[in-house]
Design an enzyme around this catalytic site. Structure first.
Site, PDB file in Angstrom:
ATOM      1  N   GLY A 222      -5.676 -12.363  -7.701  1.00 34.11           N
ATOM      2  CA  GLY A 222      -6.122 -10.890  -8.335  1.00 34.11           C
ATOM      3  C   GLY A 222      -7.245 -10.384  -7.891  1.00 34.11           C
ATOM      4  O   GLY A 222      -7.783 -10.811  -6.804  1.00 34.11           O
TER       5      GLY A 222
ATOM      6  N   ALA B 188       5.266 -11.057  -6.732  1.00 35.17           N
ATOM      7  CA  ALA B 188       4.577 -11.580  -7.427  1.00 35.17           C
ATOM      8  C   ALA B 188       3.186 -11.735  -6.983  1.00 35.17           C
ATOM      9  O   ALA B 188       3.040 -12.278  -5.915  1.00 35.17           O
ATOM     10  CB  ALA B 188       5.356 -12.914  -7.868  1.00 35.17           C
ATOM     11  N   LEU B 189       2.236 -11.054  -7.437  1.00 34.10           N
ATOM     12  CA  LEU B 189       0.822 -10.843  -6.864  1.00 34.10           C
ATOM     13  C   LEU B 189       0.326 -12.256  -6.533  1.00 34.10           C
ATOM     14  O   LEU B 189       0.088 -13.162  -7.399  1.00 34.10           O
ATOM     15  CB  LEU B 189       0.072  -9.927  -7.740  1.00 34.10           C
ATOM     16  CG  LEU B 189      -1.438  -9.544  -7.061  1.00 34.10           C
ATOM     17  CD1 LEU B 189      -1.376  -8.769  -5.901  1.00 34.10           C
ATOM     18  CD2 LEU B 189      -2.194  -9.051  -8.087  1.00 34.10           C
ATOM     19  N   ASP B 190      -0.002 -12.317  -5.279  1.00 34.42           N
ATOM     20  CA  ASP B 190      -0.657 -13.518  -4.687  1.00 34.42           C
ATOM     21  C   ASP B 190       0.061 -14.998  -5.214  1.00 34.42           C
ATOM     22  O   ASP B 190      -0.408 -16.008  -5.201  1.00 34.42           O
ATOM     23  CB  ASP B 190      -2.176 -13.988  -5.455  1.00 34.42           C
ATOM     24  CG  ASP B 190      -2.947 -12.491  -5.198  1.00 34.42           C
ATOM     25  OD1 ASP B 190      -2.844 -11.871  -3.985  1.00 34.42           O
ATOM     26  OD2 ASP B 190      -4.027 -12.261  -5.860  1.00 34.42           O
ATOM     27  N   GLN B 191       1.292 -14.794  -5.061  1.00 34.05           N
ATOM     28  CA  GLN B 191       2.129 -15.958  -5.507  1.00 34.05           C
ATOM     29  C   GLN B 191       3.072 -16.209  -4.415  1.00 34.05           C
ATOM     30  O   GLN B 191       3.975 -17.256  -4.563  1.00 34.05           O
ATOM     31  CB  GLN B 191       2.989 -15.654  -6.746  1.00 34.05           C
ATOM     32  CG  GLN B 191       2.319 -15.280  -8.032  1.00 34.05           C
ATOM     33  CD  GLN B 191       1.488 -16.169  -8.737  1.00 34.05           C
ATOM     34  OE1 GLN B 191       1.993 -17.406  -8.828  1.00 34.05           O
ATOM     35  NE2 GLN B 191       0.443 -15.765  -9.218  1.00 34.05           N
TER      36      GLN B 191
END
Lengths: 291, 291, 291, 291
Positions: free
Chosen positions: B208, B233-236
């Site tokens: 994040g 999915a953020l940064d996943q």
């Protein structure tokens, strides 16, 4: 476990069309299950006449309908057709590694720790040293220790004795774990690709004696270690593995020695593992390392 | 040069006996010269039902008696038999990479330097930004620049416009070169494995916003950067490449930002190169990277 | 040797004008020879009320006209005036380090190798383990070994016994050398900054159990290790040292465990050395490390 | 901002009791606020007659009751008493850096990116090149570009012109950003510690031309780059910074060149920053770098 047993085939040959197809075809024909395989074509930087091809395959032993002797016999015609240098080894047969050591402890402790935990799944039939410093430590581990002093007057006899001991225990590989003597040229010549040294510099910088002093004088900002095969040219043999660690102006030679130990033992352990797993193929004075 | 032109075949399929033999056999049968080949069997850590097989081969284009269309047609039955996901690309066809950027310069300068020297042999049909900071710099290089501001009120329209621009130039890959906005889920879903981000932390640490502030608060001794495929999915998303650099207690957040830039641009450049050379195969949420 | 004996003064205090002048002035006034000195002002990223000042000085013992007790007495008024947290140690007094270990050998072998060569110039009054695996190895080195089994039913008694043993040998520092049990909160609280752990991940990634499995699942491209002070919050204590090593898709969890060992022992050894040389000053949940 | 303006005092002198007390005492007496300070005593590995003392202090400009000229005047007696080599610089006065470049883009793009974002807060009064490759790129940034061809017949005149240009713009530092010509000995001699080169090997390995070819032939497993001060001895000057990157048998010379670029620009940028922030003190043929 038997289910994990595998054969490792390594080979090099002149490059041409169809090598992988020929080798993988042979294995597939006998329903062999390839666990891992690596290939490399080396054109020598364009200077050579043609390129040379290198390969390494792991095949599940129990996927094949025959054992190693028959594999060798059946594979031979293919190898001859492709003009291969090749060998095949069996993971169930432990390599026999003889360790030479002097008075520094770090590589010896490190190798024995890996051996006792089976991280290095080898036999150590004996340790040989020009000092008796580690006699008790080695013997406590149940490993025979031979003290063979080396001095200007007895060199020939001392190395003859070491050679006899290595042969007697049927050693596969000889590891110089910070052994501080120069191996005679005839031994280097008789065991090509079988003697592994750890040199305490990032070769080709700082060949020879007291590399940390040389590094200190030059004011480098990183120091390193090099694991290489021993040849009769001092510190010039094929390099297997290297690494470095950062230092700065505040580090004395003693600090470098201390930092260097950590790099030396890690580099030796990695290089030795590559060698023992038949991941290193020598090509002239260089190596192909299939990690 | 035509003599260097090659095709890159990448594929994955359920593991079984004979895959290499089948694929390499097909190429050998047509006298194809394999320049480089890599194979990997992934058993998912033993948790999955069976293992999956991954491969990548480079074949000299002029060693084959046919072109790409016919290769595809002739190879299809083999691919179907082996239940392959596969594709083949032609080194003579440059990939088309669209760059998204905000106000930070380092990744943009770095990518354009590599592009102008042909180290990155790609087309950059346009650069898109939510700011006009780099309009002059990009246009000086002869690359069209589109300023598409993004604010809470115009998000849907802005991203529709960016998608239109990407489609219009027939972009293959979209690179977020420190683009500081979150890509909407529908775009992530429509371009799987085609959007590459550089995140300024060693994921999964510090997901994040403001990862360097997070790193500063936690007191870590190394900071890093991660190049990954963008998913909703953020940064996943699947990680392609990572690296770290050492810091210490004397480094402020600003120092970390500065050190971090060097890691970010190097990691993005390496990850992007792997992607463009078809060295990255996605497997679930992980990657196989044949370097 | 007496000529090399030195005192190490470490201190922290609110930042203000004249701190160095005051401290260095006191030492100069008594003709003290400063071998090494480090200073750091930490403003907490600007969030705190004021900045805090940290320092570490090594002073040649025989350059001073008095011994440690008198140094303390004479320095006290300055320390009080500057509102210092401070301590001074004597290089001639060896630190007493108790090692906790379970069934993994690598950190234990590594620490004992460093101890026997005097690279780590410490006393190891005893080794404590929840298994008896290394009893013979430790005792061969002349170090007492205590087997204190830990199970769900005897936890309180077991840790009371370990605490008793640590007190009995007047331990300064407790090292968890891959000790696979969680230390109870009361022990963490009673020995702040004196219990050192090596965690087998690059924290804050992969807190808790089986970090290599977590790393494998996430598909990271580097794995690491973290040396930190133990607090009652699991794997959340102040970080002393970290490092990483590169892995790739071909590495199984077992490979990671093997690579990880090399990082773990190197990071633990560096972190422990910094601690023993009074180079680590704790600041909230972070550390200042004067290397 | 004025509130952030600081003076940087660097000095070296024979080691003795009381140096820090004397210098820090002077600053404290005038209520100077020390932001950062570093000290180092170098005994030359014990070979020299005595040890030499190095120091670097940053003092908040507005904490002092006088400006730089008066600082110099007041400090001079102390410096003379301590037999110091010393200088003091003002963070409000930007350093003037002249860049020499040939046909390779990576270091130039990298430096201009850092300059335009003010990460490198310097003046670049001009760029000089023996080719006109980057004329447009440099001028687009508003920086004068001088094309000074160098060939066997005009060397003396060409270097006279470059020296004139450097003097004309009152250059402080000259950066050889992969400038592929050898600087004449008289220029090296006239600007000691002011000419910075980036050499594309890990010195002292692979001095001179084509270091990546040399590295390829030797079969090293890491390649590096070295940032150093230029002296009349080719590639022998004091080393400021170095770094390495891993390669393997599959990497061609071209691959090494490509990997090497990333190391070269990072190492040059770090080394240059240390120099510009007066963090580098030359000591014989070595450097003290207060990071």
């Amino acid at each position: 476990m038997y289910s994990q047993r595998f054969y490792t085939l390594t080979a090099s040959c002149p490059d041409r069309v169809g090598i992988i197809a020929r080798v993988a075809g042979f294995i597939a024909e006998h329903h062999g299950w390839i666990l891992e395989s690596s290939y490399h074509s080396d054109d020598g930087g364009g200077d050579a006449d043609g390129s040379r091809y290198f390969m390494r395959l792991e095949v599940k032993a129990d996927s094949l309908p025959f054992h190693l002797a028959e594999f060798r016999e059946r594979f031979r015609p293919i190898a001859e057709e492709l003009e291969m240098d090749w060998k095949i080894s069996d993971s169930a047969v432990k390599k026999r590694v003889v360790i030479f050591v002097s008075k520094q402890e770090h590589c010896l402790y490190d190798l024995l720790a890996r051996w006792q935990s089976k991280e290095l799944d080898i036999e150590i039939p004996c340790v040989i040293s020009n000092h008796d410093t580690f006699k008790g430590f080695v013997e406590w581990h149940g490993i025979p220790f031979h003290h063979v002093p080396v001095n200007p007057d007895n060199k020939a006899a001392a190395y003859a004795e070491m050679r006899r001991l290595f042969e007697e225990v049927r050693g596969d590989t000889l590891v110089l774990a910070r052994y501080m003597q120069i191996i005679p040229p005839d031994i280097c010549a008789d065991y090509p690709g079988r003697i592994i040294n750890i040199h305490h510099s990032f070769l080709p910088s700082f060949v020879g004696a007291k590399p940390y002093h040389q590094a200190y004088q030059r004011g480098v900002k990183l120091i390193g270690a090099t694991c290489h095969y021993v040849t009769s040219a001092l510190d010039q043999g094929p390099i297997i593995e290297q690494d470095v660690i950062r230092i700065d102006h505040s580090d004395s030679v003693d600090d470098m020695v201390r930092y260097g130990k950590d790099i030396e033992k890690a580099v030796l352990a990695r290089g030795l593992r590559y060698h023992l797993e038949d991941r290193v193929l020598v090509h002239g004075n260089k190596t192909v390392v299939f990690r």
